[in-house]
Design an enzyme around this catalytic site. Structure first.
Site, short mmCIF file in Angstrom:
data_model
loop_
_atom_site.label_atom_id
_atom_site.label_comp_id
_atom_site.label_asym_id
_atom_site.label_seq_id
_atom_site.Cartn_x
_atom_site.Cartn_y
_atom_site.Cartn_z
N VAL A 11 -3.12 37.63 5.85
CA VAL A 11 -4.11 37.77 4.78
C VAL A 11 -3.65 38.72 3.68
N GLN A 14 0.65 36.73 -0.40
CA GLN A 14 0.24 36.00 -1.61
C GLN A 14 -0.83 34.95 -1.29
N LEU A 66 1.66 38.58 15.02
CA LEU A 66 1.89 37.27 15.63
C LEU A 66 2.86 37.33 16.80
N MET A 90 7.46 35.92 8.67
CA MET A 90 8.56 36.56 7.96
C MET A 90 9.02 35.45 7.02
N THR A 134 6.61 24.14 5.73
CA THR A 134 7.33 24.40 4.48
C THR A 134 8.33 23.31 4.12
N GLU A 136 11.16 23.91 3.24
CA GLU A 136 12.47 24.34 3.75
C GLU A 136 12.89 23.51 4.95
N TYR A 158 14.94 30.88 9.24
CA TYR A 158 13.53 30.74 8.85
C TYR A 158 13.09 29.29 9.03
N LYS A 162 10.39 27.59 11.59
CA LYS A 162 9.24 26.82 11.08
C LYS A 162 9.26 25.38 11.63
N HIS A 188 5.47 27.79 -3.95
CA HIS A 188 4.36 28.09 -4.86
C HIS A 188 4.33 29.58 -5.14
N ARG A 193 3.07 36.87 -6.19
CA ARG A 193 4.27 36.54 -5.42
C ARG A 193 5.06 37.81 -5.09
P1 NDP Z 1 4.04 36.38 2.03
O1 NDP Z 1 5.39 36.84 2.44
O2 NDP Z 1 3.48 36.78 0.72
O3 NDP Z 1 2.98 36.80 3.15
C1 NDP Z 1 3.29 36.75 4.52
C2 NDP Z 1 2.17 37.38 5.29
O4 NDP Z 1 2.51 37.36 6.69
C3 NDP Z 1 1.92 38.86 4.95
O5 NDP Z 1 0.55 39.11 5.05
C4 NDP Z 1 2.66 39.59 6.07
O6 NDP Z 1 2.19 40.89 6.32
C5 NDP Z 1 2.35 38.66 7.22
N1 NDP Z 1 3.23 38.82 8.38
C6 NDP Z 1 4.57 38.94 8.38
N2 NDP Z 1 5.03 39.06 9.65
C7 NDP Z 1 3.94 39.01 10.45
C8 NDP Z 1 3.75 39.12 11.85
N3 NDP Z 1 4.76 39.30 12.68
N4 NDP Z 1 2.49 39.07 12.33
C9 NDP Z 1 1.42 38.92 11.49
N5 NDP Z 1 1.54 38.81 10.16
C10 NDP Z 1 2.79 38.86 9.64
O7 NDP Z 1 4.06 34.78 2.15
P2 NDP Z 1 3.25 33.68 1.33
O8 NDP Z 1 1.86 34.12 1.15
O9 NDP Z 1 4.06 33.27 0.16
O10 NDP Z 1 3.31 32.44 2.35
C11 NDP Z 1 2.30 32.25 3.33
C12 NDP Z 1 2.85 31.35 4.43
O11 NDP Z 1 3.24 30.10 3.90
C13 NDP Z 1 4.08 31.88 5.15
O12 NDP Z 1 3.99 31.47 6.49
C14 NDP Z 1 5.23 31.17 4.47
O13 NDP Z 1 6.33 31.07 5.35
C15 NDP Z 1 4.61 29.83 4.19
N6 NDP Z 1 5.09 29.12 3.03
C16 NDP Z 1 5.14 29.72 1.80
C17 NDP Z 1 5.53 29.01 0.69
C18 NDP Z 1 5.58 29.65 -0.67
O14 NDP Z 1 6.24 29.07 -1.55
N7 NDP Z 1 4.92 30.76 -0.89
C19 NDP Z 1 5.90 27.58 0.79
C20 NDP Z 1 5.77 27.05 2.12
C21 NDP Z 1 5.39 27.78 3.18
P3 NDP Z 1 2.70 42.17 5.45
O15 NDP Z 1 1.92 42.11 4.15
O16 NDP Z 1 2.34 43.30 6.31
O17 NDP Z 1 4.17 41.96 5.24
P1 GDR Z 2 12.92 30.00 -1.16
O1 GDR Z 2 12.48 31.00 -2.32
O2 GDR Z 2 14.15 30.42 -0.48
O3 GDR Z 2 12.91 28.62 -1.76
O4 GDR Z 2 11.72 30.18 -0.11
P2 GDR Z 2 13.31 32.08 -3.15
O5 GDR Z 2 12.50 32.37 -4.34
O6 GDR Z 2 13.74 33.22 -2.30
O7 GDR Z 2 14.64 31.27 -3.57
C1 GDR Z 2 14.59 30.10 -4.36
C2 GDR Z 2 15.99 29.73 -4.82
O8 GDR Z 2 16.45 30.70 -5.75
C3 GDR Z 2 17.80 31.05 -5.44
N1 GDR Z 2 18.10 32.38 -5.96
C4 GDR Z 2 17.55 33.54 -5.55
N2 GDR Z 2 16.59 33.79 -4.63
C5 GDR Z 2 16.20 35.08 -4.46
N3 GDR Z 2 15.23 35.35 -3.59
N4 GDR Z 2 16.78 36.11 -5.16
C6 GDR Z 2 17.75 35.90 -6.09
O9 GDR Z 2 18.25 36.84 -6.71
C7 GDR Z 2 18.15 34.55 -6.30
N5 GDR Z 2 19.04 33.97 -7.15
C8 GDR Z 2 19.00 32.67 -6.92
C9 GDR Z 2 17.85 30.95 -3.92
O10 GDR Z 2 19.20 30.87 -3.46
C10 GDR Z 2 17.03 29.69 -3.69
O11 GDR Z 2 17.82 28.56 -3.83
C11 GDR Z 2 10.38 30.25 -0.53
C12 GDR Z 2 9.62 31.12 0.49
O12 GDR Z 2 8.33 31.34 0.00
C13 GDR Z 2 9.54 30.42 1.83
O13 GDR Z 2 8.68 31.16 2.68
C14 GDR Z 2 8.95 29.01 1.62
O14 GDR Z 2 8.89 28.34 2.85
C15 GDR Z 2 9.79 28.25 0.62
O15 GDR Z 2 9.81 28.97 -0.60
C16 GDR Z 2 9.23 26.85 0.35
#
Ligand code: NDP
Ligand code: GDR
Length: 383
Positions: A11, A14, A66, A90, A134, A136, A158, A162, A188, A193
């Site tokens: 919660v 993002q 978790l 994570m 995801t 991914e 990762y 997943k 997203h 973010r």
């Molecule tokens: P964030 O990294 O912003 O948030 C992750 C959340 O998980 C945080 O609240 C974090 O807590 C918590 N968390 C991490 N480790 C644990 C654990 N061991 N036990 C309980 N809680 C934990 O991710 P997003 O909000 O962007 O994404 C939400 C979910 O959707 C994730 O599962 C991500 O993998 C998945 N996802 C995200 C996408 C994206 O583009 N954003 C796309 C597809 C899937 P803390 O704040 O303490 O770190």
């Molecule tokens: P992603 O997101 O790996 O797709 O996972 P991220 O924004 O980390 O990377 C997207 C792409 O950008 C390239 N890249 C970089 N990435 C980061 N982080 N930092 C840099 O400096 C950089 N330069 C280039 C990466 O190589 C990659 O190709 C996100 C997360 O939210 C996951 O939890 C989720 O499942 C997927 O999106 C869908």
């Protein structure tokens, strides 16, 4: 009418934040799991905080993790949720190469812990479960665009974790008739973010460079292509998945893919800057080639003399940010979500970038006020 009860893991992240806002608006009682940390980690949800001593709070936090089955089972037993949204993970792909075992535990087994808790507590007919799967999972390209029927080929610890989460959800659905579904969400983003994901790293850097607080941005692979949507739209799809009659898995995406380089260009464009790229691979650099001084003044309040000079290097490539195995291209086909959930994104890439740049500029101007008032502000750009 009794209020629906939802439990959100992750919660404080993002998506957890936007989803909690959405469910509270819809009249739910929302429980969230936060991790214990040595410092506050609830900044994103502080505006939702309710005094736990108040009568009938609708937003309630529990400490949990978790990786701890007893804790997860205890919380589910206490809360008796109608809906569980498992967003905790994570979630950083690059970091999963550094912490693969922890990632497998939290992102893979964590899903099993929730499903088993619901089953063992005899709640499988009451509780609906959303799993944050995801794009991914698609990893090494098998098909474009990617849909619910595209084969998976995960490319990081990762994504492999997943993948377990995806299949265990499907298995429990088939084996025990549970209402459990996977949202296969493509990237997203939003002003909330995490700062180390590429889009937010870019919008923060662009605004800081524009305001003269940073000189150069270092990025990794500029050619990676992602299907970027807005998190606000995507949490609506999560909710919709739990409101239909039959649990199914859904792709949620915009159907448009963009390179990291073009995302960067769009972000710079929002402050009136244009870059030219020279060199190749790790030697590629981005030079400031043009400034629209009216836009720059409007956005940054800075005059020509105060802005970076044309020809300055604003972008460098740093191989530190490359991944051992990369996902080159993601582009989703969200037709099933359009048809069966009636879901459609409201934001396109342009609106997304605008929202992120605008909000980062606001944060920055606040920091600048503090600095001008004699206070020290520490905000790192790169981690
Ligand atoms: P964030 O990294 O912003 O948030 C992750 C959340 O998980 C945080 O609240 C974090 O807590 C918590 N968390 C991490 N480790 C644990 C654990 N061991 N036990 C309980 N809680 C934990 O991710 P997003 O909000 O962007 O994404 C939400 C979910 O959707 C994730 O599962 C991500 O993998 C998945 N996802 C995200 C996408 C994206 O583009 N954003 C796309 C597809 C899937 P803390 O704040 O303490 O770190
Ligand atoms: P992603 O997101 O790996 O797709 O996972 P991220 O924004 O980390 O990377 C997207 C792409 O950008 C390239 N890249 C970089 N990435 C980061 N982080 N930092 C840099 O400096 C950089 N330069 C280039 C990466 O190589 C990659 O190709 C996100 C997360 O939210 C996951 O939890 C989720 O499942 C997927 O999106 C869908």
């Amino acid at each position: 009418m009794t209020k629906k009860v939802a439990l959100i893991t992750g919660v404080t992240g993002q998506d957890g934040t936007y989803l909690a806002e959405l469910l509270l608006e819809k009249g739910y009682i929302v429980h969230g799991i936060k991790r214990r940390s040595s410092s506050f980690n609830t900044q994103r949800i502080d505006h939702l905080y309710q005094d736990p001593h108040s009568s009938d709070p609708t937003f309630i936090l529990h400490y949990g993790d978790l990786t701890d089955s007893m804790n997860i089972t205890k919380i589910i037993k206490e809360v008796m949720p109608d809906e569980i949204y498992n967003l905790g993970a994570m979630s950083h792909v690059k970091v999963s190469f550094d912490s693969p075992e922890y990632t497998a535990n939290a992102d893979g087994l964590g899903v099993l812990r929730i499903l088993e808790a619901v089953r063992l507590l005899g709640m499988e007919k009451k509780t609906r479960i959303y799993q944050a799967s995801t794009s991914e999972l698609y990893g090494l390209v098998q098909e474009i665009p990617q849909s619910e029927t595209t084969p998976f080929y995960p490319r990081s610890p990762y994504a492999v974790a997943k993948l377990y989460g995806f299949w265990i959800v499907k298995n429990y659905r088939e084996a025990y008739g549970m209402f459990a579904c996977n949202g296969i969400l493509f990237n997203h983003e939003s002003p909330l973010r995490g700062e180390t994901f590429v889009t937010r790293k870019i919008t923060r850097a662009v605004t800081r460079i524009g305001m003269g607080m940073e000189k150069v941005l270092h990025l990794g692979n500029l050619d990676a292509k992602r299907d970027w949507g807005h998190a606000k739209d995507y949490v609506e799809a999560m909710w919709r998945m739990l409101q239909v009659d039959t649990p199914e898995d859904f792709v949620v995406a915009t159907g448009v893919t963009t390179t990291v380089r073009d995302f960067l260009n769009l972000a710079f464009e929002k402050i009136g800057f244009k870059l030219d790229y020279v060199g190749e691979g790790v030697n590629e650099i981005g030079l400031l080639s043009h400034i629209d001084y009216d836009v720059a003044f409007q956005q940054l309040g800075r005059t020509k003399e105060e802005l970076p000079k044309l020809g300055e290097v604003l972008l460098k490539v740093d191989p530190e940010y490359f991944r051992p195995t990369e996902v080159d291209i993601l582009i989703g086909k969200p037709n099933k979500a359009f048809e069966k959930l009636g879901w459609k994104p409201k934001y396109d890439l342009n609106l997304l970038v605008e929202d992120m740049v605008t909000e980062d500029l606001k944060h920055l101007k606040k920091d600048i006020c503090l600095v001008n008032g004699g206070f020290e502000v520490t905000a790192h750009l790169e981690y």
